[in-house]
Design a protein around this motif. Structure first.
Motif, PDB file in Angstrom:
ATOM      1  N   GLY A 170     -17.756  40.379  35.929  1.00  0.00           N
ATOM      2  CA  GLY A 170     -16.462  40.088  36.522  1.00  0.00           C
ATOM      3  C   GLY A 170     -16.579  39.381  37.854  1.00  0.00           C
ATOM      4  N   TYR A 171     -15.777  38.369  38.098  1.00  0.00           N
ATOM      5  CA  TYR A 171     -15.649  37.635  39.354  1.00  0.00           C
ATOM      6  C   TYR A 171     -16.806  36.673  39.622  1.00  0.00           C
ATOM      7  CZ  TYR A 171     -12.198  41.305  40.181  1.00  0.00           C
ATOM      8  OH  TYR A 171     -11.140  42.168  40.057  1.00  0.00           O
ATOM      9  N   GLY A 172     -18.033  37.057  39.320  1.00  0.00           N
ATOM     10  CA  GLY A 172     -19.188  36.225  39.610  1.00  0.00           C
ATOM     11  C   GLY A 172     -19.534  35.283  38.476  1.00  0.00           C
ATOM     12  N   ALA A 173     -20.459  34.359  38.781  1.00  0.00           N
ATOM     13  CA  ALA A 173     -20.769  33.259  37.872  1.00  0.00           C
ATOM     14  C   ALA A 173     -21.781  33.611  36.802  1.00  0.00           C
ATOM     15  CB  ALA A 173     -21.294  32.075  38.683  1.00  0.00           C
ATOM     16  N   ASP A 174     -22.543  34.698  36.964  1.00  0.00           N
ATOM     17  CA  ASP A 174     -23.665  34.940  36.053  1.00  0.00           C
ATOM     18  C   ASP A 174     -23.670  36.372  35.509  1.00  0.00           C
ATOM     19  OD1 ASP A 174     -25.960  34.569  34.600  1.00  0.00           O
ATOM     20  OD2 ASP A 174     -27.293  34.341  36.323  1.00  0.00           O
ATOM     21  N   VAL A 178      -5.718  34.896  40.025  1.00  0.00           N
ATOM     22  CA  VAL A 178      -7.160  34.759  40.194  1.00  0.00           C
ATOM     23  C   VAL A 178      -7.897  35.762  39.302  1.00  0.00           C
ATOM     24  CG1 VAL A 178      -9.066  35.003  41.837  1.00  0.00           C
ATOM     25  CG2 VAL A 178      -6.962  33.845  42.528  1.00  0.00           C
ATOM     26  N   GLY A 179      -7.369  36.979  39.247  1.00  0.00           N
ATOM     27  CA  GLY A 179      -7.989  38.000  38.407  1.00  0.00           C
ATOM     28  C   GLY A 179      -7.958  37.644  36.934  1.00  0.00           C
ATOM     29  N   ALA A 180      -6.858  37.066  36.489  1.00  0.00           N
ATOM     30  CA  ALA A 180      -6.750  36.672  35.082  1.00  0.00           C
ATOM     31  C   ALA A 180      -7.745  35.573  34.747  1.00  0.00           C
ATOM     32  CB  ALA A 180      -5.325  36.221  34.774  1.00  0.00           C
ATOM     33  N   ALA A 181      -7.938  34.626  35.670  1.00  0.00           N
ATOM     34  CA  ALA A 181      -8.913  33.560  35.448  1.00  0.00           C
ATOM     35  C   ALA A 181     -10.329  34.126  35.387  1.00  0.00           C
ATOM     36  CB  ALA A 181      -8.805  32.520  36.554  1.00  0.00           C
ATOM     37  N   SER A 182     -10.608  35.075  36.259  1.00  0.00           N
ATOM     38  CA  SER A 182     -11.918  35.725  36.246  1.00  0.00           C
ATOM     39  C   SER A 182     -12.166  36.443  34.930  1.00  0.00           C
ATOM     40  CB  SER A 182     -12.026  36.719  37.406  1.00  0.00           C
ATOM     41  OG  SER A 182     -13.153  37.560  37.240  1.00  0.00           O
ATOM     42  N   TYR A 183     -11.161  37.199  34.472  1.00  0.00           N
ATOM     43  CA  TYR A 183     -11.334  37.942  33.225  1.00  0.00           C
ATOM     44  C   TYR A 183     -11.570  36.990  32.056  1.00  0.00           C
ATOM     45  CZ  TYR A 183     -10.741  40.828  29.180  1.00  0.00           C
ATOM     46  OH  TYR A 183     -10.965  41.452  27.974  1.00  0.00           O
ATOM     47  N   ALA A 184     -10.776  35.925  31.972  1.00  0.00           N
ATOM     48  CA  ALA A 184     -10.906  34.978  30.860  1.00  0.00           C
ATOM     49  C   ALA A 184     -12.306  34.354  30.847  1.00  0.00           C
ATOM     50  CB  ALA A 184      -9.837  33.896  30.965  1.00  0.00           C
ATOM     51  N   PHE A 185     -12.794  33.946  32.023  1.00  0.00           N
ATOM     52  CA  PHE A 185     -14.146  33.368  32.103  1.00  0.00           C
ATOM     53  C   PHE A 185     -15.196  34.381  31.658  1.00  0.00           C
ATOM     54  CE2 PHE A 185     -18.087  33.343  34.555  1.00  0.00           C
ATOM     55  CZ  PHE A 185     -18.603  32.105  34.213  1.00  0.00           C
ATOM     56  N   THR A 186     -15.103  35.608  32.184  1.00  0.00           N
ATOM     57  CA  THR A 186     -16.140  36.609  31.927  1.00  0.00           C
ATOM     58  C   THR A 186     -16.155  37.041  30.477  1.00  0.00           C
ATOM     59  OG1 THR A 186     -15.854  37.396  34.204  1.00  0.00           O
ATOM     60  CG2 THR A 186     -17.084  38.815  32.701  1.00  0.00           C
ATOM     61  N   GLU A 187     -14.982  37.261  29.908  1.00  0.00           N
ATOM     62  CA  GLU A 187     -14.914  37.698  28.506  1.00  0.00           C
ATOM     63  C   GLU A 187     -15.524  36.637  27.585  1.00  0.00           C
ATOM     64  OE1 GLU A 187     -14.054  38.764  24.670  1.00  0.00           O
ATOM     65  OE2 GLU A 187     -13.058  37.013  25.522  1.00  0.00           O
ATOM     66  N   ALA A 188     -15.307  35.361  27.918  1.00  0.00           N
ATOM     67  CA  ALA A 188     -15.880  34.285  27.112  1.00  0.00           C
ATOM     68  C   ALA A 188     -17.369  34.109  27.359  1.00  0.00           C
ATOM     69  CB  ALA A 188     -15.144  32.975  27.417  1.00  0.00           C
ATOM     70  N   ALA A 189     -17.821  34.377  28.585  1.00  0.00           N
ATOM     71  CA  ALA A 189     -19.213  34.097  28.956  1.00  0.00           C
ATOM     72  C   ALA A 189     -20.194  35.157  28.469  1.00  0.00           C
ATOM     73  CB  ALA A 189     -19.320  33.961  30.474  1.00  0.00           C
ATOM     74  N   VAL A 190     -19.795  36.422  28.495  1.00  0.00           N
ATOM     75  CA  VAL A 190     -20.746  37.496  28.154  1.00  0.00           C
ATOM     76  C   VAL A 190     -21.102  37.418  26.669  1.00  0.00           C
ATOM     77  CG1 VAL A 190     -21.113  39.990  28.072  1.00  0.00           C
ATOM     78  CG2 VAL A 190     -19.909  38.970  30.014  1.00  0.00           C
ATOM     79  N   SER A 191     -22.386  37.436  26.399  1.00  0.00           N
ATOM     80  CA  SER A 191     -22.864  37.270  25.029  1.00  0.00           C
ATOM     81  C   SER A 191     -22.516  38.477  24.172  1.00  0.00           C
ATOM     82  CB  SER A 191     -24.379  37.080  25.023  1.00  0.00           C
ATOM     83  OG  SER A 191     -25.031  38.286  25.399  1.00  0.00           O
ATOM     84  N   PRO A 192     -22.437  38.295  22.852  1.00  0.00           N
ATOM     85  CA  PRO A 192     -22.194  39.439  21.965  1.00  0.00           C
ATOM     86  C   PRO A 192     -23.224  40.555  22.150  1.00  0.00           C
ATOM     87  CG  PRO A 192     -21.856  37.402  20.772  1.00  0.00           C
ATOM     88  CD  PRO A 192     -22.427  37.017  22.107  1.00  0.00           C
ATOM     89  N   PHE A 226     -26.297  51.812  43.661  1.00  0.00           N
ATOM     90  CA  PHE A 226     -25.496  50.629  43.965  1.00  0.00           C
ATOM     91  C   PHE A 226     -24.499  50.419  42.848  1.00  0.00           C
ATOM     92  CE2 PHE A 226     -29.472  49.165  42.028  1.00  0.00           C
ATOM     93  CZ  PHE A 226     -29.016  48.371  40.966  1.00  0.00           C
ATOM     94  N   SER A 227     -23.507  49.571  43.114  1.00  0.00           N
ATOM     95  CA  SER A 227     -22.404  49.416  42.170  1.00  0.00           C
ATOM     96  C   SER A 227     -21.777  48.042  42.324  1.00  0.00           C
ATOM     97  CB  SER A 227     -21.354  50.501  42.424  1.00  0.00           C
ATOM     98  OG  SER A 227     -20.342  50.501  41.437  1.00  0.00           O
ATOM     99  N   ASP A 228     -20.886  47.710  41.402  1.00  0.00           N
ATOM    100  CA  ASP A 228     -20.028  46.533  41.517  1.00  0.00           C
ATOM    101  C   ASP A 228     -20.826  45.267  41.837  1.00  0.00           C
ATOM    102  OD1 ASP A 228     -17.084  47.706  41.354  1.00  0.00           O
ATOM    103  OD2 ASP A 228     -18.326  49.113  42.486  1.00  0.00           O
ATOM    104  N   VAL A 229     -21.777  44.967  40.952  1.00  0.00           N
ATOM    105  CA  VAL A 229     -22.588  43.749  41.096  1.00  0.00           C
ATOM    106  C   VAL A 229     -21.739  42.521  40.774  1.00  0.00           C
ATOM    107  CG1 VAL A 229     -24.707  42.594  40.387  1.00  0.00           C
ATOM    108  CG2 VAL A 229     -24.621  45.102  40.423  1.00  0.00           C
ATOM    109  N   HIS A 230     -20.854  42.645  39.813  1.00  0.00           N
ATOM    110  CA  HIS A 230     -19.845  41.632  39.492  1.00  0.00           C
ATOM    111  C   HIS A 230     -20.424  40.222  39.308  1.00  0.00           C
ATOM    112  CE1 HIS A 230     -16.286  44.042  39.353  1.00  0.00           C
ATOM    113  NE2 HIS A 230     -16.506  44.573  40.551  1.00  0.00           N
ATOM    114  N   GLY A 231     -21.397  40.122  38.438  1.00  0.00           N
ATOM    115  CA  GLY A 231     -21.892  38.813  38.049  1.00  0.00           C
ATOM    116  C   GLY A 231     -22.612  38.037  39.130  1.00  0.00           C
ATOM    117  N   ASN A 232     -22.997  38.697  40.230  1.00  0.00           N
ATOM    118  CA  ASN A 232     -23.643  38.036  41.358  1.00  0.00           C
ATOM    119  C   ASN A 232     -25.141  38.324  41.308  1.00  0.00           C
ATOM    120  OD1 ASN A 232     -24.545  37.078  43.829  1.00  0.00           O
ATOM    121  ND2 ASN A 232     -22.749  37.802  44.952  1.00  0.00           N
TER     122      ASN A 232
END
Length: 246
Positions: free
Chosen positions: A46-50, A93-107, A13-19
């Motif tokens: 990417g794209y998903g909330a988690d 929309v893609g830029a908003a997704s990237y900004a959220f994801t880059e900030a959300a993912v832990s070090p 499987f692939s492309d889980v994208h934060g779901n």
């Protein structure tokens, strides 16, 4: 016929994208079928909330994963996911997704992503399987089902394995070119073929026989995933895409 009674099986499987909702549904189905050998072909985030939840689930389950283009962009903070956007609105929309994801993912999880391989070669009942995210040539190449056949003939001539498995387009398909079986495993977390169910693939082989392909679809709580996207402050278009499978 159950996968475990028909030769060796490998779930891809692939492309889980934060779901995380979709991922857990797929893993539950594979568990219920007794399929224990599996591999993720990248784009965990990417794209998903988690995005952290997805990484944590895969790490805790010991599911091996490849590096996807979105993972690469976030892990190295490149400012871009290497995605194609058809118009300015999609790019917004893609830029908003990237900004959220880059900030959300832990070090810690960014460090984990940086350690993922770009490809793997596996054995399946005497057959060889080459795993990539986009293509053997580029991590973000779109191998679409309607692409010029000459592309696939060239890739088949360069391929040393029996099966080439990939994701990235979020649209599952499989076909033989030359002596190579091409398998697009679709998307767990953000399908784009009009079916919102999570997608996975099972490759099945008995020694001496051709590799069989099953495209699996899993119902999950799409609305819960969509509401999580909205609660995270991500664009409403991403929630609507989950509902429509587009």
């Amino acid at each position: 016929m159950d996968a475990e009674t028909s030769g060796e099986s490998l779930a891809l499987f692939s492309d889980v994208h934060g779901n995380r909702h979709a991922l857990e549904a797929v893993l539950d189905e594979l568990d219920s079928r007794g399929i224990t050998r599996m591999h993720c072909l990248g784009d965990l985030v990417g794209y998903g909330a988690d995005p952290n939840g997805v990484i944590d689930v895969l790490r805790s389950r010991g599911v091996p994963s490849l590096l996807g283009n979105y993972d690469q962009g976030v892990a190295w903070a490149t400012g871009d996911c290497g995605c194609f956007y058809a118009d300015a609105e999609a790019e917004r929309v893609g830029a908003a997704s990237y900004a959220f994801t880059e900030a959300a993912v832990s070090p810690e999880n960014k460090e984990f992503l940086r350690g993922l391989p770009r490809e793997e070669h596996l054995q399946l009942a005497g057959k060889t399987v080459h795993l990539v995210h986009g293509s053997p040539r580029r991590i973000n190449e779109y191998l679409l089902k309607d692409r010029d056949e000459r592309t696939y003939q060239r890739l088949a001539e360069a391929e040393s394995d029996d099966v080439l498995a990939f994701g990235h387009t979020h649209d599952p398909w499989y076909r033989v070119y030359g002596k190579v079986l091409f398998v697009n495993v679709g998307s767990v977390g953000r399908p784009k073929d009009g079916d919102p169910r999570a997608t996975y693939v099972v490759l099945r082989s008995t020694r001496g026989d051709a590799v069989g392909v099953e495209i699996g679809r899993v119902l999950y709580d799409v609305e819960a995933a969509a509401q999580a996207v909205l609660a995270a402050g991500l664009p409403a278009e991403l929630a609507d895409a989950l509902r429509s499978g587009r």
